[in-house]
Design a protein around this motif. Structure first.
Motif, short mmCIF file in Angstrom:
data_model
loop_
_atom_site.label_atom_id
_atom_site.label_comp_id
_atom_site.label_asym_id
_atom_site.label_seq_id
_atom_site.Cartn_x
_atom_site.Cartn_y
_atom_site.Cartn_z
N GLY A 113 0.82 -1.19 0.00
CA GLY A 113 0.00 0.00 0.00
C GLY A 113 0.86 1.25 0.00
N GLY A 114 0.37 2.29 -0.66
CA GLY A 114 1.08 3.55 -0.69
C GLY A 114 0.43 4.54 0.26
N VAL A 115 1.04 5.70 0.38
CA VAL A 115 0.53 6.75 1.24
C VAL A 115 0.43 8.01 0.40
CG1 VAL A 115 0.97 8.14 3.29
CG2 VAL A 115 1.57 5.73 3.29
N VAL A 116 -0.71 8.69 0.45
CA VAL A 116 -0.89 9.95 -0.23
C VAL A 116 -0.15 11.03 0.56
CG1 VAL A 116 -2.57 11.65 -1.00
CG2 VAL A 116 -3.11 9.21 -1.16
N ALA A 117 0.75 11.72 -0.08
CA ALA A 117 1.59 12.69 0.62
C ALA A 117 0.75 13.78 1.29
CB ALA A 117 2.59 13.31 -0.35
N GLU A 119 -2.00 13.57 2.73
CA GLU A 119 -2.63 13.07 3.95
C GLU A 119 -1.61 12.63 4.99
OE1 GLU A 119 -5.58 10.13 2.88
OE2 GLU A 119 -6.13 11.25 1.08
N ASP A 120 -0.34 12.90 4.73
CA ASP A 120 0.72 12.56 5.67
C ASP A 120 1.06 13.81 6.48
OD1 ASP A 120 2.84 11.59 7.07
OD2 ASP A 120 4.15 11.26 5.34
N ARG A 128 4.20 18.44 1.18
CA ARG A 128 3.21 17.41 0.86
C ARG A 128 2.30 17.85 -0.26
NH1 ARG A 128 -1.45 17.83 4.76
NH2 ARG A 128 -1.14 19.71 6.00
N THR A 132 2.21 15.71 -3.81
CA THR A 132 0.94 15.21 -4.32
C THR A 132 0.68 15.70 -5.74
OG1 THR A 132 0.07 15.20 -2.06
CG2 THR A 132 -1.53 15.05 -3.84
N ALA A 146 -3.08 4.07 -4.56
CA ALA A 146 -2.88 4.31 -3.13
C ALA A 146 -4.03 5.12 -2.54
CB ALA A 146 -1.55 5.04 -2.90
N ASN A 150 -8.67 4.77 0.77
CA ASN A 150 -9.41 5.62 1.72
C ASN A 150 -10.63 6.18 1.01
OD1 ASN A 150 -10.27 7.42 3.68
ND2 ASN A 150 -8.24 8.31 4.03
#
Length: 330
Positions: A113-117, A119-120, A128, A132, A146, A150
């Motif tokens: 899984g990836g992470v949306v920058a 939302e970090d 961020r 994005t 990714a 959510n």
């Protein structure tokens, strides 16, 4: 069943043995099998030493794999390759975990899984935002895969508002400079014609006021537009996907796609070429984003993104032709 009984007996003996003895007992005969249940009866089944073998059949004759360490569902099958029944007809009548809901046949979830920058929260605001923008614009498939993990639409909407506000601010400042320049030229021309300082100052003041108003109005208009449009057009595109059988996720997932696809509008700030480049980036992000989120295929995604605008254009042309024909007949 015999293998399950043997594994259960080994696990029972291991419960009262020393740690070294338990490590030896848990290994299946021959070194290629799986493990019995851990001491205490809790948890799942450990990985065989050296990566060989597999997971033993759970005690009680149940098929499939035990729960992975730490809980949380079933992991990816050994060796990768997606979900479905393992080669050779399954393990002990069980098989691999079924694909998660929302994935049509033929698709496998990503291995990691990836992470949306955006939302970090551990990253800085501008860092961020810019990360994005780059990922959504130039690596859309990985980014929207990714993002589809959510379904909260508000981070995407706030990202769209931020991108639109920054783009509107740059455009507003550019328009303000343009109007101030025009006002200066008009003031010089008015003073050169012998009209005096009054008319030249009036021309410069009027155009300067228009420029300042543009610098304030453009960001506000862009932010309001970005607040409303993802809910409306994201909903329209989701409705089209539902009509053609391509919507496998919720309405809020489609809102997220539209909100993050508006990252392309940040390139509107590039002089001259920005207004031509930005719509192309947004279009590609929308098409790839819906496909990566809903797993609907590029064709259905294109239809969702372009179907309604093309239909509106066709209706407009037909209406204009009909009005023209009626006027000609009169």
């Amino acid at each position: 069943m015999a293998g399950a009984g043997a594994a259960a007996r080994v696990g029972a003996v291991a419960a009262g043995a020393s740690p070294r003895r338990r490590r030896r007992l848990r290994a299946a005969p021959g070194g290629g099998g799986g493990y019995g249940q851990p001491p205490g009866g809790g948890g799942g089944y450990g990985q065989p030493p050296g990566g060989g073998g597999g997971y033993g059949q759970p005690p009680g004759g149940g098929g499939g794999y035990g729960q992975p360490p730490g809980g949380g569902g079933y992991g990816q099958p050994p060796g990768g390759g997606g979900y479905g029944q393992p080669p050779g007809g399954g393990f002990g009548g069980g098989g691999f975990a079924p694909p998660p809901p929302g994935y049509p046949p033929g698709y496998s979830p990503p291995a990691g899984g990836g992470v949306v920058a955006w939302e970090d929260a551990s990253q800085g605001f501008f860092g961020r935002w810019w990360a994005t923008v780059k990922e959504a614009s130039f690596n859309p498939r990985a980014f929207f895969t990714a993002a589809s993990a959510n379904d909260n639409p508000w981070p995407a909407v706030t990202f769209a508002m931020t991108s639109a506000g920054l783009g509107g601010l740059v455009i507003g400042i550019f328009m303000a400079i343009l109007y101030l320049g025009m006002g200066g030229i008009g003031a010089i021309a008015a003073s050169g014609s012998g009209s005096g300082a009054g008319p030249s100052a009036a021309v410069f003041g009027a155009l300067g006021a228009v420029g300042i108003f543009a610098a304030i109005a453009y960001p506000i208009m862009f932010v309001i537009h970005a607040l409303i449009v993802p809910w409306v057009w994201g909903g329209i595109q989701h409705l089209v996907l539902m009509m053609v059988g391509g919507a496998t996720r919720t309405y809020t997932h489609s809102v997220r796609v539209y909100g993050y696809a508006m990252a392309g509008y940040a390139f509107m700030a590039i002089p001259c070429v920005g207004p031509f480049v930005a719509p192309v980036i947004v279009l590609i992000a929308l098409v790839v984003g819906h496909d990566a989120t809903h797993k609907c295929g590029i064709g259905k995604s294109l239809l969702a993104v372009l179907g309604v605008p093309i239909l509106c254009v066709c209706c407009y042309l037909i209406g204009a032709f009909a009005l023209g024909a009626a006027g000609g007949l009169r």
